[in-house]
Design a protein around this motif. Structure first.
Motif, PDB file in Angstrom:
ATOM      1  N   MET A   4       0.720  -1.048  -0.370  1.00  0.00           N
ATOM      2  CA  MET A   4      -0.180  -0.173   0.158  1.00  0.00           C
ATOM      3  C   MET A   4       1.326   1.297   0.145  1.00  0.00           C
ATOM      4  N   HIS A   5       1.623   1.252   0.986  1.00  0.00           N
ATOM      5  CA  HIS A   5       2.741   2.589   0.768  1.00  0.00           C
ATOM      6  C   HIS A   5       3.327   2.291  -0.627  1.00  0.00           C
ATOM      7  N   LEU A   6       4.363   1.071  -0.658  1.00  0.00           N
ATOM      8  CA  LEU A   6       5.354   0.892  -1.607  1.00  0.00           C
ATOM      9  C   LEU A   6       4.415   2.082  -3.302  1.00  0.00           C
ATOM     10  N   MET A   7       3.138   1.789  -3.040  1.00  0.00           N
ATOM     11  CA  MET A   7       2.222   2.018  -4.240  1.00  0.00           C
ATOM     12  C   MET A   7       1.735   3.130  -4.723  1.00  0.00           C
ATOM     13  N   LYS A  58      15.096  -1.008  -0.763  1.00  0.00           N
ATOM     14  CA  LYS A  58      15.070  -2.115  -1.406  1.00  0.00           C
ATOM     15  C   LYS A  58      14.187  -2.371  -2.593  1.00  0.00           C
ATOM     16  N   PRO A  59      14.211  -3.303  -3.999  1.00  0.00           N
ATOM     17  CA  PRO A  59      13.767  -3.158  -4.593  1.00  0.00           C
ATOM     18  C   PRO A  59      12.674  -4.065  -3.859  1.00  0.00           C
ATOM     19  N   ALA A  60      10.948  -4.376  -4.234  1.00  0.00           N
ATOM     20  CA  ALA A  60      10.092  -4.928  -4.083  1.00  0.00           C
ATOM     21  C   ALA A  60       9.616  -5.452  -4.609  1.00  0.00           C
ATOM     22  N   VAL A  67       4.715  -6.377 -10.183  1.00  0.00           N
ATOM     23  CA  VAL A  67       5.055  -5.251 -10.014  1.00  0.00           C
ATOM     24  C   VAL A  67       6.102  -4.946  -9.403  1.00  0.00           C
ATOM     25  N   VAL A  68       7.408  -4.914 -10.075  1.00  0.00           N
ATOM     26  CA  VAL A  68       8.491  -4.171  -8.543  1.00  0.00           C
ATOM     27  C   VAL A  68       8.621  -2.638  -8.556  1.00  0.00           C
ATOM     28  N   LEU A 117       6.819   0.346 -13.898  1.00  0.00           N
ATOM     29  CA  LEU A 117       7.094  -0.169 -12.520  1.00  0.00           C
ATOM     30  C   LEU A 117       6.669  -1.625 -13.030  1.00  0.00           C
ATOM     31  N   ALA A 118       6.114  -2.278 -14.346  1.00  0.00           N
ATOM     32  CA  ALA A 118       5.976  -3.810 -14.475  1.00  0.00           C
ATOM     33  C   ALA A 118       7.054  -4.720 -14.306  1.00  0.00           C
ATOM     34  N   GLY A 119       6.551  -5.522 -13.768  1.00  0.00           N
ATOM     35  CA  GLY A 119       7.726  -6.965 -13.172  1.00  0.00           C
ATOM     36  C   GLY A 119       7.953  -8.064 -14.506  1.00  0.00           C
TER      37      GLY A 119
END
Lengths: 471, 479
Positions: A4-7, A58-60, A67-68, A117-119
């Motif tokens: 939630m935070h990261l996006m 760090k990458p999540a 999603v990265v 952010l597409a993974g």
């Protein structure tokens, strides 16, 4: 931090899309309210992205690898939000384009952020479509023949390219049995025809959005027919989104097997730089000129990807920013000069140096940045790309870059010389607008700042493209 | 730090001229130019004060400025010629004109004091821009084409040099060196024999176009011919030295073995330029073009001195750079005054002007004699040293150079006789008046000083050159 935070930047922007739509319905002065809401949404998303970037996480990997979120995606957010803010400010108070203008811009920017952010391949396709659909409508928002042509052309060719992209992604899934870029890496070393075809078609789909020769035919016509604020969004934002996903797709999914795509990208980069800048030379319509120049700059971006090195990735990411500032500045001046007209030709620029000296000076700075003259950001960006090409031991790319720059020079100097011709007295004196002036000021500060002291941004870009598995 | 102050004052001053009242722009620019001369005198008294701080650490780029015997007098040439050019310009040319002149001074000062290759390149391109706009807006009918030609030809060379700049730094990192653009460190580079010719060519092209050396002078007739006289004086006096300075500062330390390998070819190129310039000067009817081609010939002479690869020849070239800048700049300014008064540049249209303008004629003669190398004036000193350097190695080139010296007397005096002497046909012009004499006299005095006391320059230049020659010995080239 949780997902939630990261996006949060994306969620925030999506929320403001809804708010803007609601705002359109309820209040009297609809366009103004929508513009304010859109601006606040973009700005708050910008601030949140910047603050998440600054805690250097760090990458999540979230949502089953779809999603990265890492510094790279957050930097892409900052770039595309800048483009979005530019579009809103340049189109400030404009009622001709309908009240949906702001909401559509926001949706398109959201698509660009998703591309950052597409993974996996599904989110890739989702991003491309969310980016494109609003732009099809926006391209046609000028109610003229040229506007209709632009919208229809963009829609038909865009749908065609989406089809190719989707076919490519499906073939990749069939060949590799996975959707996630990170899983691709271990599977791609043995090239099967199906994987090869899938990779090629996917790249074609992305190249179409990026405007790489020979998939560039739509660019000048669509740029010419669209409203200037929208063209700015296409020239800056779409390019950032497409370049970001190209880099992510190749450097995450195919980093072990550059033999499949490296040489092809190199040749396309050289071709694009030369053809784009060459075709810019004879243009007299400023928007078409910027369209071809955008094609040339897409070639420069491709140089960074084609070197397949850490330096190349960073150089490409860095180059997006001076290019974007120059695009913002050029379109701001274009809007001032256009006034109520649809298009600006080189002869409309005549006499600007004596009528509006400051505006002319800013326009010169922007054009010099496009051309890559020192003390502007454009030069530092080209220098970084050149460094990457030579570190990767690819002098051909370096020479292509130089030849492309030389060809472009003629295109950027002609508008500059036109400023000093005697003015056509029948044309109204260009007037400043508040939104345009803000955009222009930011663009000039950015261009000169990047040219004189790029160190902080270089540092920021190096932090963001930390793909340590490249060398 | 004084070097930094020079640059800062020039840049700030250029911006200040944009905000003064339109009629006061020339005065403001003149004051700033004078301030820079005072600062320069301070630098002359305390040389060797530089600055060296990190600029873009990630790429090993440093903000490294300094002045040594090689560049100190070129900095002086820049401040003096810019001040003269400002004083020789018309007040009605407006703020932008003086802004670009001072901005050009900023770029030139940076160019001559940069000791980091990246910084050098930045200034190398920066100086192109003011000239482009000066040619676009304040020149003759064909000025725009000249401006385009100037910028595109010069950038053609420069951009390939940019590849060279980056390539040199990249090669320096392999296998374990740090990424750096320090010229002094890059001088210790050992390059792969397969890539060196290409990098050499990239640098050579840029410097040869800017100088210009034959056959890279395509932009020169247009730009020199179209620019207003003060700008032509700066182009021929200061900008042409930038190219030659590049040979001395960058190419000799980096590519000495290549210079030895290609020496005969380079000397031939220079001597063709020398002869070609002289012949072209002989057959021009436009007095400005005579001087322009004379300048091309002189640059060929300076290049001969450098390519002789002897200490005395290189010393002569270093001296001649400064001397030639003052002389040719002064000559172009005098020609500009003459053109202003007669409205023509055609030699055959003017006769016996010394009857009505004796002072103008006297200064014209002085600068003409100085450029053709009259003993006692600095042109002679430089040419003597260059020919001495040539005699030691390549006698044939020395003989050609001496023959061209005779031709130089011919074409210069031809102009002077045609314009100033001969039957007075009643053409009467205004003579020099007090304000102009005030700044022409110091310029002439400076030229005279260099002529009778060349040691002032050469003694200071020798240590730097000794350093360069020492480098050659390290790299295994003969001297």
């Amino acid at each position: 931090m949780s997902s939630m935070h990261l996006m949060l930047p994306e969620y925030l922007l999506a929320g403001f899309v809804l708010l803007t739509l609601v705002g359109n319905m309820v209040v009297g002065d609809r366009v103004r309210v929508a513009s304010w809401l859109g601006l606040i949404g973009l700005l708050s998303s910008f601030v949140v992205s910047a603050s998440i970037w600054s805690v250097s996480l760090k990458p999540a990997v979230l949502l089953n690898g779809g999603v990265v979120v890492d510094n790279y995606s957050l930097l892409v957010n900052l770039f595309v939000l800048l483009a979005g803010i530019g579009a809103i400010l340049l189109g400030w108070g404009e009622t001709r384009w309908g009240q949906e203008f702001v909401a559509l811009v926001l949706v398109s920017v959201l698509g660009m952020m998703i591309l950052g952010l597409a993974g996996n391949t599904i989110v890739l396709f989702l991003g491309i479509e969310v980016l494109s659909l609003p732009l099809y409508i926006l391209a046609a928002s000028e109610h003229t023949a040229a506007g209709g042509e632009a919208g229809l052309k963009y829609l038909l060719l865009g749908a065609f390219s989406s089809g190719i992209l989707l076919f490519g992604l499906a073939l990749l899934y069939g060949a590799l049995g996975s959707l996630s870029f990170i899983n691709f890496a271990s599977l791609t070393n043995v090239g099967t025809p199906m994987m090869w075809a899938g990779l090629s078609l996917t790249l074609v789909g992305i190249f179409f959005k990026l405007g790489i020769v020979p998939f560039h035919m739509w660019v000048p016509d669509v740029y010419e027919g669209s409203p200037s604020a929208v063209t700015q969004l296409m020239a800056f934002g779409t390019k950032v989104g497409a370049a970001a996903i190209l880099l992510r797709f190749l450097d995450f999914g195919f980093y072990l097997s550059p033999q499949w795509w490296g040489p092809a990208l190199g040749y396309l980069a050289v071709l694009t730089m030369i053809v784009g800048n060459l075709l810019a030379l004879p243009q007299t319509d400023l928007k078409r000129l910027l369209g071809y120049s955008g094609i040339g700059h897409a070639g420069f971006l491709l140089v960074g990807v084609a070197t397949h090195s850490l330096d190349g990735a960073r150089a490409m990411l860095f180059y997006l920013l001076p290019y974007g500032f120059a695009v913002l500045g050029a379109f701001a001046v274009l809007i001032f000069v256009a006034g109520n007209q649809d298009s600006v030709t080189l002869s409309d620029l005549k006499g600007l140096a004596s009528r509006r000296p400051l505006m002319a000076a800013f326009f010169i700075i922007v054009m010099l940045s496009f051309a890559g003259i020192p003390l502007t950001g454009g030069f530092v960006g080209k220098f970084y790309l050149l460094q990457a090409a030579l570190f990767a031991n690819q002098p051909g790319l370096a020479i292509g870059l130089v030849v492309g720059t030389l060809l472009g020079l003629g295109a950027y100097l002609r508008p500059v010389q036109a400023l000093f011709s005697p003015a056509d007295e029948s044309r109204p004196v260009p007037q400043w607008t508040v939104g345009g002036a803000i955009v222009l000021a930011v663009a000039i500060i950015g261009t000169i700042g990047l040219g004189v002291y790029p160190t902080p941004i270089v540092h920021m870009v190096n932090q963001s493209a930390n793909f340590f598995w490249l060398h | 730090m004084l070097v930094v102050w020079l640059l800062a004052v020039a840049l700030a001053g250029s911006l200040v001229t944009l905000w003064v009242p339109r009629q006061g722009a020339k005065v403001a620019a003149g004051i700033i130019g004078a301030l820079l001369i005072i600062l320069y005198i301070g630098l002359l008294l305390h040389p060797g004060q530089g600055v060296n701080v990190p600029w873009i650490p990630a790429w090993g780029i440093r903000f490294h400025l300094g002045s040594d015997g090689l560049s100190l007098f070129l900095l002086g040439l820049t401040v003096v010629m810019t001040e003269v050019a400002i004083l020789a310009s018309k007040p009605e040319w407006g703020r932008m004109y003086y802004f670009w002149i001072l901005f050009l001074e900023f770029g030139s000062l940076g160019l001559f004091s940069a000791l980091d290759l990246f910084l050098f390149y930045i200034f190398w391109e920066i100086v192109l821009i003011p000239i482009f706009f000066l040619l676009t807006s304040w020149s003759g009918v064909k000025g725009r084409r000249a401006a385009m030609k100037w910028l595109i030809m010069n950038l053609f060379g420069s951009l390939f040099m940019l590849i060279g700049v980056v390539a040199v730094a990249v090669i320096h990192t392999q296998p374990f060196g740090p990424l750096t653009f320090e010229i002094a460190q890059l001088a210790h580079l050992h390059m792969d024999a397969r890539v060196t010719p290409w990098i050499f060519a990239a640098f050579f092209l840029a410097f040869a176009i800017k100088a210009p050396l034959w056959p890279f002078h395509g932009w020169m007739p247009d730009a020199y011919g179209e620019a207003p006289a003060p700008v032509t004086a700066l182009l021929a006096g200061v900008m042409s030295k930038a190219g030659v300075y590049g040979f001395l500062r960058i190419m000799l330390p980096l590519f000495f073995p290549e210079f030895v390998r290609y020496q005969t070819g380079l000397l031939t190129l220079a001597v063709i330029g020398l002869v070609y310039g002289a012949f072209m000067a002989l057959r021009q009817t436009d007095m400005k073009m005579v001087t322009a081609y004379a300048s091309l010939s002189h640059i060929g002479m300076i290049a001969l001195g450098i390519f002789s690869l002897t200490r005395v020849g290189i010393l002569g070239a270093t001296f001649q750079m400064v001397a030639h800048g003052l002389m040719i700049g002064g000559l172009f300014i005098i020609l500009g005054l003459l053109e202003q008064r007669t409205g023509s540049r055609d030699i055959s249209a003017m006769h016996g002007l010394n009857a009505s303008a004796p002072r103008l004629a006297a200064y014209f003669l002085f600068f003409a004699l100085a450029t053709l190398g009259l003993p006692g004036l600095p042109g002679f000193v430089g040419e003597y040293l260059i020919i001495q350097g040539l005699v030691a190695h390549e006698v044939a080139f020395a003989v050609i150079a001496i023959i061209v010296l005779v031709m130089a007397a011919w074409y210069m005096l031809r102009v002077f006789q045609g314009v100033m002497q001969g039957p007075d046909r009643g053409q009467s012009i205004l003579d020099l008046k007090a304000p102009q004499v005030w700044w022409i006299v110091p310029l002439a005095g400076l030229v005279l000083l260099l002529g009778v006391w060349p040691n002032g320059v050469t003694a200071a230049a020798v240590p730097s050159l000794y350093h360069a020659v020492h480098l050659f010995a390290v790299k295994g080239g003969g001297v």
